[in-house]
Design a protein around this motif. Structure first.
Motif, PDB file in Angstrom:
ATOM      1  N   GLN A 191       0.861  -1.191   0.000  1.00 41.82           N
ATOM      2  CA  GLN A 191       0.000   0.000   0.000  1.00 41.82           C
ATOM      3  C   GLN A 191       0.892   1.235   0.000  1.00 41.82           C
ATOM      4  OE1 GLN A 191      -1.697   1.703   3.668  1.00 41.82           O
ATOM      5  NE2 GLN A 191      -3.719   1.236   2.840  1.00 41.82           N
TER       6      GLN A 191
ATOM      7  N   ILE B 189       2.053  -5.388   2.689  1.00 38.11           N
ATOM      8  CA  ILE B 189       0.795  -5.924   3.203  1.00 38.11           C
ATOM      9  C   ILE B 189       0.872  -7.444   3.317  1.00 38.11           C
ATOM     10  CG2 ILE B 189      -1.713  -5.970   2.994  1.00 38.11           C
ATOM     11  CD1 ILE B 189      -1.557  -3.675   1.020  1.00 38.11           C
TER      12      ILE B 189
ATOM     13  N   PHE C  20      -1.300  -4.811   9.074  1.00 37.29           N
ATOM     14  CA  PHE C  20      -2.580  -4.359   8.565  1.00 37.29           C
ATOM     15  C   PHE C  20      -3.700  -5.116   9.278  1.00 37.29           C
ATOM     16  CE2 PHE C  20      -2.028  -1.492   4.974  1.00 37.29           C
ATOM     17  CZ  PHE C  20      -0.660  -1.557   4.802  1.00 37.29           C
TER      18      PHE C  20
ATOM     19  N   PHE D  93      -8.053  -6.755   5.745  1.00 37.47           N
ATOM     20  CA  PHE D  93      -7.255  -7.020   4.553  1.00 37.47           C
ATOM     21  C   PHE D  93      -6.988  -8.522   4.466  1.00 37.47           C
ATOM     22  CE2 PHE D  93      -5.740  -2.836   3.041  1.00 37.47           C
ATOM     23  CZ  PHE D  93      -6.226  -2.039   4.057  1.00 37.47           C
TER      24      PHE D  93
ATOM     25  N   ASP E 190      -8.173   3.983   3.770  1.00 35.34           N
ATOM     26  CA  ASP E 190      -7.706   2.936   2.859  1.00 35.34           C
ATOM     27  C   ASP E 190      -7.423   3.495   1.472  1.00 35.34           C
ATOM     28  OD1 ASP E 190     -10.094   0.602   4.315  1.00 35.34           O
ATOM     29  OD2 ASP E 190      -7.989   1.004   4.877  1.00 35.34           O
TER      30      ASP E 190
ATOM     31  N   TYR F 298      -2.392   0.748  -4.534  1.00 33.01           N
ATOM     32  CA  TYR F 298      -2.067  -0.615  -4.116  1.00 33.01           C
ATOM     33  C   TYR F 298      -1.205  -1.238  -5.205  1.00 33.01           C
ATOM     34  CZ  TYR F 298      -5.195  -0.035  -0.252  1.00 33.01           C
ATOM     35  OH  TYR F 298      -5.768   0.427   0.912  1.00 33.01           O
TER      36      TYR F 298
END
Lengths: 110, 113
Positions: B36, B46, B60, B64, B85, B89
């Motif tokens: 991210q 992530i 996270f 997720f 958010d 990504y």
């Protein structure tokens, strides 16, 4: 948090100037470090990497970086920049729990 | 050869919704990682998947989740979206789990309103 940090968020240079972008790391143990570059409109791509051995590593397009353990640093250098070096540069660790640098936006004036 | 491809390129969602982002790695690459990137910051790890198993997870929340398919493509799911958010990504692939070189896609820009 264990991380790398970059202190120069924006750098503006004229063509042919010398470049040094700072990167410091804050963790012990095995240190594996990278510099990634993102040219405008392109993907992140690997510029150079340090795993072990010679602390002076050479990458693509004339870039080099020196790993100095005593200073916890891995600065990126280029003797003479070109307009095409305009990009964002990230110092990054190998290791999922380690935090990347925030990036340095480099602008080269023609 | 095709690079890492991500879809969609842009996405707008509202708070509370769910989103699925997709990634196809470079042919032959078995490891996929998700990052991210919030504006003004570097990529934050992530997940990593290798051979369809989760091999690493960043800091996270459980909202997720991700998975990797037999063809090594991957999906990242985010439930109960929050304004925070909103980010780019990024998906990256590599041949091996601990590979020293990541190949990044161009990312999915997610905006949560």
């Amino acid at each position: 948090a264990q991380s790398v940090s970059q202190h120069n968020h924006h750098v503006i240079l004229s063509e042919a100037a010398s470049l040094e972008l700072g990167c410091n790391y804050s963790y012990g143990g095995t240190v594996n470090l990278f510099w990634y570059v993102q040219y405008p409109g392109q993907h992140l791509q690997l510029l150079l990497k340090y795993f072990s051995g010679d602390p002076l590593v050479k990458g693509i397009k004339g870039f080099e970086a020196e790993f100095i353990k005593s200073k916890f640093s891995f600065n990126l250098r280029k003797p003479s920049v070109q307009w095409s070096d305009t990009a964002e540069y990230f110092c990054a660790p190998l290791g999922h729990q380690l935090i990347w640098g925030a990036g340095t936006k480099l602008i080269i004036k023609p | 050869d095709a690079g890492v491809t991500q879809s969609p390129t842009h996405l707008i969602k509202t708070r509370g919704q769910q989103v699925t982002l997709r990634c196809s790695p470079i042919s032959g690459h078995k490891s996929v990682s998700w990052y991210q990137q919030v504006l003004g910051q570097g990529p934050q790890f992530i997940f990593q998947y290798y051979e369809k198993e989760e091999r690493g997870r960043g800091n996270f929340p459980d909202r997720f989740s991700a998975r990797q398919f037999p063809n090594y493509s991957s999906e990242l799911n985010v439930n109960a979206l929050l304004l925070g958010d909103s980010a780019l990504y990024l998906c990256a692939s590599s041949f091996l789990q601990g590979s020293e070189k990541l190949f990044f896609g161009s990312g999915t820009q997610l905006s949560v309103l």
